[in-house]
Write a protein that holds these residues in place. Structure first.
Motif, PDB file in Angstrom:
ATOM      1  N   ASN A 139     -17.598 -30.551 -42.557  1.00 30.46           N
ATOM      2  CA  ASN A 139     -16.603 -31.195 -41.911  1.00 30.46           C
ATOM      3  C   ASN A 139     -16.662 -31.784 -40.479  1.00 30.46           C
ATOM      4  O   ASN A 139     -17.787 -31.681 -39.894  1.00 30.46           O
ATOM      5  CB  ASN A 139     -15.305 -29.212 -41.139  1.00 30.46           C
ATOM      6  CG  ASN A 139     -15.277 -29.706 -42.468  1.00 30.46           C
ATOM      7  OD1 ASN A 139     -15.220 -28.600 -43.340  1.00 30.46           O
ATOM      8  ND2 ASN A 139     -13.996 -29.711 -43.644  1.00 30.46           N
ATOM      9  N   LEU A 140     -16.501 -32.257 -39.997  1.00 32.67           N
ATOM     10  CA  LEU A 140     -16.370 -32.990 -38.741  1.00 32.67           C
ATOM     11  C   LEU A 140     -15.825 -32.150 -37.528  1.00 32.67           C
ATOM     12  O   LEU A 140     -16.061 -32.433 -36.844  1.00 32.67           O
ATOM     13  CB  LEU A 140     -15.089 -34.287 -38.800  1.00 32.67           C
ATOM     14  CG  LEU A 140     -14.573 -35.341 -39.823  1.00 32.67           C
ATOM     15  CD1 LEU A 140     -14.333 -36.524 -40.179  1.00 32.67           C
ATOM     16  CD2 LEU A 140     -16.365 -36.057 -39.962  1.00 32.67           C
ATOM     17  N   HIS A 141     -15.007 -31.276 -38.102  1.00 34.70           N
ATOM     18  CA  HIS A 141     -14.277 -30.408 -36.084  1.00 34.70           C
ATOM     19  C   HIS A 141     -14.030 -29.091 -36.932  1.00 34.70           C
ATOM     20  O   HIS A 141     -14.189 -28.383 -38.406  1.00 34.70           O
ATOM     21  CB  HIS A 141     -12.469 -30.443 -36.273  1.00 34.70           C
ATOM     22  CG  HIS A 141     -12.777 -32.574 -36.003  1.00 34.70           C
ATOM     23  ND1 HIS A 141     -13.407 -32.656 -34.657  1.00 34.70           N
ATOM     24  CD2 HIS A 141     -12.204 -33.343 -36.424  1.00 34.70           C
ATOM     25  CE1 HIS A 141     -12.464 -33.443 -34.651  1.00 34.70           C
ATOM     26  NE2 HIS A 141     -12.751 -34.009 -35.473  1.00 34.70           N
ATOM     27  N   CYS A 145      -7.268 -28.569 -37.198  1.00 28.35           N
ATOM     28  CA  CYS A 145      -7.979 -27.459 -36.500  1.00 28.35           C
ATOM     29  C   CYS A 145      -7.181 -26.402 -35.303  1.00 28.35           C
ATOM     30  O   CYS A 145      -6.903 -25.204 -35.412  1.00 28.35           O
ATOM     31  CB  CYS A 145      -9.504 -27.315 -35.787  1.00 28.35           C
ATOM     32  SG  CYS A 145     -10.605 -27.389 -37.440  1.00 28.35           S
ATOM     33  N   HIS A 146      -6.573 -27.419 -34.143  1.00 29.66           N
ATOM     34  CA  HIS A 146      -6.204 -26.715 -33.719  1.00 29.66           C
ATOM     35  C   HIS A 146      -3.909 -26.224 -34.436  1.00 29.66           C
ATOM     36  O   HIS A 146      -4.430 -25.117 -32.984  1.00 29.66           O
ATOM     37  CB  HIS A 146      -6.074 -28.267 -32.566  1.00 29.66           C
ATOM     38  CG  HIS A 146      -4.766 -27.606 -31.058  1.00 29.66           C
ATOM     39  ND1 HIS A 146      -5.323 -26.452 -30.107  1.00 29.66           N
ATOM     40  CD2 HIS A 146      -3.341 -27.769 -31.430  1.00 29.66           C
ATOM     41  CE1 HIS A 146      -4.457 -27.189 -29.450  1.00 29.66           C
ATOM     42  NE2 HIS A 146      -3.089 -26.966 -29.525  1.00 29.66           N
ATOM     43  N   ALA A 147      -4.013 -27.032 -34.973  1.00 25.06           N
ATOM     44  CA  ALA A 147      -3.037 -26.490 -35.098  1.00 25.06           C
ATOM     45  C   ALA A 147      -2.662 -25.177 -36.003  1.00 25.06           C
ATOM     46  O   ALA A 147      -2.007 -24.241 -35.953  1.00 25.06           O
ATOM     47  CB  ALA A 147      -2.061 -27.138 -36.181  1.00 25.06           C
ATOM     48  N   MET A 148      -4.050 -24.534 -36.779  1.00 23.10           N
ATOM     49  CA  MET A 148      -4.084 -23.532 -37.453  1.00 23.10           C
ATOM     50  C   MET A 148      -4.287 -21.913 -36.258  1.00 23.10           C
ATOM     51  O   MET A 148      -3.906 -21.180 -36.731  1.00 23.10           O
ATOM     52  CB  MET A 148      -5.227 -23.905 -37.916  1.00 23.10           C
ATOM     53  CG  MET A 148      -5.321 -24.136 -39.796  1.00 23.10           C
ATOM     54  SD  MET A 148      -6.509 -24.119 -41.170  1.00 23.10           S
ATOM     55  CE  MET A 148      -7.399 -24.684 -40.354  1.00 23.10           C
ATOM     56  N   GLY A 149      -5.103 -22.788 -35.498  1.00 19.58           N
ATOM     57  CA  GLY A 149      -5.619 -21.846 -34.383  1.00 19.58           C
ATOM     58  C   GLY A 149      -4.575 -21.314 -34.091  1.00 19.58           C
ATOM     59  O   GLY A 149      -4.527 -20.643 -33.718  1.00 19.58           O
ATOM     60  N   VAL A 168      -4.422  -8.126 -29.883  1.00 22.24           N
ATOM     61  CA  VAL A 168      -5.870  -8.343 -29.413  1.00 22.24           C
ATOM     62  C   VAL A 168      -5.890  -9.303 -28.543  1.00 22.24           C
ATOM     63  O   VAL A 168      -5.383  -9.839 -27.509  1.00 22.24           O
ATOM     64  CB  VAL A 168      -6.032  -9.691 -30.664  1.00 22.24           C
ATOM     65  CG1 VAL A 168      -6.128  -8.965 -31.965  1.00 22.24           C
ATOM     66  CG2 VAL A 168      -5.638 -10.881 -30.522  1.00 22.24           C
ATOM     67  N   GLU A 169      -6.843  -8.465 -27.822  1.00 24.64           N
ATOM     68  CA  GLU A 169      -7.383  -9.956 -26.159  1.00 24.64           C
ATOM     69  C   GLU A 169      -8.518 -11.403 -26.815  1.00 24.64           C
ATOM     70  O   GLU A 169      -9.566 -11.142 -27.778  1.00 24.64           O
ATOM     71  CB  GLU A 169      -8.656  -9.071 -25.791  1.00 24.64           C
ATOM     72  CG  GLU A 169      -9.390  -9.759 -24.029  1.00 24.64           C
ATOM     73  CD  GLU A 169     -10.468  -9.251 -23.874  1.00 24.64           C
ATOM     74  OE1 GLU A 169     -10.253  -9.293 -23.106  1.00 24.64           O
ATOM     75  OE2 GLU A 169     -10.542  -8.141 -23.911  1.00 24.64           O
ATOM     76  N   LEU A 170      -8.606 -11.961 -26.527  1.00 24.68           N
ATOM     77  CA  LEU A 170      -8.781 -13.897 -26.991  1.00 24.68           C
ATOM     78  C   LEU A 170     -10.669 -13.440 -25.978  1.00 24.68           C
ATOM     79  O   LEU A 170     -10.183 -13.417 -25.232  1.00 24.68           O
ATOM     80  CB  LEU A 170      -8.641 -14.978 -27.185  1.00 24.68           C
ATOM     81  CG  LEU A 170      -9.372 -16.195 -27.334  1.00 24.68           C
ATOM     82  CD1 LEU A 170      -9.968 -16.311 -28.641  1.00 24.68           C
ATOM     83  CD2 LEU A 170      -8.191 -17.549 -26.691  1.00 24.68           C
ATOM     84  N   VAL A 171     -11.250 -13.426 -26.289  1.00 16.32           N
ATOM     85  CA  VAL A 171     -13.095 -13.463 -25.930  1.00 16.32           C
ATOM     86  C   VAL A 171     -13.349 -14.234 -26.057  1.00 16.32           C
ATOM     87  O   VAL A 171     -14.527 -14.635 -24.629  1.00 16.32           O
ATOM     88  CB  VAL A 171     -13.442 -12.633 -27.074  1.00 16.32           C
ATOM     89  CG1 VAL A 171     -15.608 -12.377 -26.027  1.00 16.32           C
ATOM     90  CG2 VAL A 171     -13.367 -10.965 -27.409  1.00 16.32           C
ATOM     91  N   GLU A 172     -13.491 -15.574 -26.450  1.00 11.80           N
ATOM     92  CA  GLU A 172     -14.032 -16.588 -27.224  1.00 11.80           C
ATOM     93  C   GLU A 172     -13.481 -17.730 -27.357  1.00 11.80           C
ATOM     94  O   GLU A 172     -13.094 -17.436 -28.765  1.00 11.80           O
ATOM     95  CB  GLU A 172     -15.337 -17.032 -27.396  1.00 11.80           C
ATOM     96  CG  GLU A 172     -15.739 -18.152 -26.907  1.00 11.80           C
ATOM     97  CD  GLU A 172     -18.058 -17.653 -26.771  1.00 11.80           C
ATOM     98  OE1 GLU A 172     -18.555 -18.052 -25.741  1.00 11.80           O
ATOM     99  OE2 GLU A 172     -18.615 -17.322 -27.664  1.00 11.80           O
ATOM    100  N   GLN A 173     -13.545 -19.294 -27.454  1.00  6.74           N
ATOM    101  CA  GLN A 173     -12.871 -19.833 -28.269  1.00  6.74           C
ATOM    102  C   GLN A 173     -13.923 -21.120 -28.416  1.00  6.74           C
ATOM    103  O   GLN A 173     -13.970 -21.694 -27.098  1.00  6.74           O
ATOM    104  CB  GLN A 173     -11.426 -20.225 -27.712  1.00  6.74           C
ATOM    105  CG  GLN A 173     -11.156 -20.259 -26.645  1.00  6.74           C
ATOM    106  CD  GLN A 173      -9.447 -20.713 -26.443  1.00  6.74           C
ATOM    107  OE1 GLN A 173      -9.033 -21.535 -27.770  1.00  6.74           O
ATOM    108  NE2 GLN A 173      -9.500 -20.423 -25.139  1.00  6.74           N
ATOM    109  N   ILE A 174     -14.717 -22.403 -29.231  1.00  7.84           N
ATOM    110  CA  ILE A 174     -15.801 -22.405 -29.557  1.00  7.84           C
ATOM    111  C   ILE A 174     -14.581 -24.106 -30.109  1.00  7.84           C
ATOM    112  O   ILE A 174     -14.589 -23.379 -31.543  1.00  7.84           O
ATOM    113  CB  ILE A 174     -16.876 -22.628 -29.461  1.00  7.84           C
ATOM    114  CG1 ILE A 174     -17.339 -21.279 -28.767  1.00  7.84           C
ATOM    115  CG2 ILE A 174     -17.631 -23.685 -29.947  1.00  7.84           C
ATOM    116  CD1 ILE A 174     -17.822 -21.908 -27.173  1.00  7.84           C
ATOM    117  N   LYS A 175     -15.114 -25.328 -29.660  1.00 10.69           N
ATOM    118  CA  LYS A 175     -14.784 -26.312 -30.571  1.00 10.69           C
ATOM    119  C   LYS A 175     -15.845 -26.701 -31.192  1.00 10.69           C
ATOM    120  O   LYS A 175     -16.793 -27.648 -30.053  1.00 10.69           O
ATOM    121  CB  LYS A 175     -13.614 -27.557 -30.008  1.00 10.69           C
ATOM    122  CG  LYS A 175     -12.091 -27.011 -29.265  1.00 10.69           C
ATOM    123  CD  LYS A 175     -11.225 -27.767 -29.172  1.00 10.69           C
ATOM    124  CE  LYS A 175     -10.276 -27.633 -28.545  1.00 10.69           C
ATOM    125  NZ  LYS A 175      -9.012 -28.518 -27.872  1.00 10.69           N
TER     126      LYS A 175
END
Length: 307
Positions: free
Chosen positions: A13-15, A109-113, A124-131
């Motif tokens: 994919n592109l993103h 991708c942003h909307a799904m995330g 939960v705790e968000l540990v990491e987010q990478i685009k």
């Protein structure tokens, strides 16, 4: 056979958006239910934006699996293989959940995330987010095409998806992730022939060197392995570049029906052969994270989400 998650064998994919979470204590029951609902989020965006080639993967950390699904154990589930040799290190940074979302539109991708995080946020705790993003014609930020050795067509299923060898978890896949940070300033000081020597293939045309022409430290030499019977040891890579103006690298994702191929490749890269010929690419990139997961079938996630 149970249905594998779409994102495991999806086309590039592109993103991409990669999310890593740790689950709060005693929230396991709620998380089991929400993971099944996240499959519906993926389906919704796939149906509404089919042109964006939407896909997703839900994977559970090897360290967290028995808390979430006690009594059910994939046959080869194991922790991420911690490896260290001289200044080369594959560090372990375990987390409970890994969720990958990919599409040909960054907004999807942003909307799904956002929808996924909203569903999980109380637990939960968000540990990491990478685009992640596609770079040029599918290249890593080093300038070389990434994923050239990936299995193609239906062979992807043979490599990435569990079958009869573990019937209870058929349709599942072992996932390993690493976030690599490239030293592009150092890399770009090399001339192209030297870079090609390190990769073992040409930079512009992506033509692999003949085996006898490869240096023993070439990346393709260290990762193109054979088993005792001469068969190729394969993984399916779903990696993508990431970065900003300060830091760039590769978010590496390996999918396979066994964790052994990834472990063998990592050993070959870091420790090298009997003569100490390690993967010279490791001189120009550093793994900053590493974690092992299992991505069960859609059927398993849905059934467990109802129990």
């Amino acid at each position: 056979m149970p249905q594998a998650q779409k994102g495991i064998c999806a086309e590039p994919n592109l993103h991409a958006l990669y999310l890593m979470f740790n689950v709060h204590e005693d929230h396991d029951e709620e998380v089991r239910r929400i993971l099944a609902q996240i499959l519906n989020i993926f389906d919704h965006y796939d149906d509404e934006h089919y042109e964006a080639m939407v896909s997703g993967v839900i994977a559970i950390g090897s360290n967290y699996w028995m808390e979430l699904y006690p009594g059910f154990l994939p046959a080869e589930l194991a922790p991420f293989p911690d490896m260290h040799c001289e200044d080369r290190h594959a560090p372990v940074v375990p987390c409970d959940l890994f969720i990958q979302m990919r599409a040909d539109r960054a907004d999807i991708c942003h909307a799904m995330g956002t929808a996924v995080y909203d569903a999980l946020k109380p637990h939960v705790e968000l540990v990491e987010q990478i685009k992640g993003f596609r770079f040029l014609d599918g290249r890593d930020l080093t300038g070389f095409v990434d994923g050239t050795e990936n299995p193609k067509g239906m062979h992807k299923l043979d490599v990435a998806i569990i079958g009869d060898e573990d019937p209870e978890f058929a349709g599942g896949s072992y996932i390993h992730i690493q976030r690599y940070r490239h030293n592009l300033s150092k890399w770009n000081q090399l001339d192209v022939p030297h870079q090609e020597e390190i990769f073992g293939r040409t930079k512009t045309d992506d033509i692999e060197f003949a085996s006898e022409m490869k240096k023993p430290f070439a990346h393709t030499k260290r990762t193109n392995l054979k088993d005792a019977n001469g068969n190729s040891i394969e993984i399916l890579r779903q990696s993508m570049p990431y970065g900003d103006m300060k830091e760039q690298g590769l978010f590496f994702v390996s999918c396979a029906k066994s964790p052994q191929p990834f472990t063998k490749m990592l050993e070959s890269m870091i420790f090298g052969d009997a003569h100490g010929n390690y993967d010279k690419l490791m001189d120009y990139t550093t793994a900053e994270t590493g974690a092992a997961f299992f991505a069960p079938s859609v059927d398993f996630l849905k059934f467990q989400g109802m129990s």
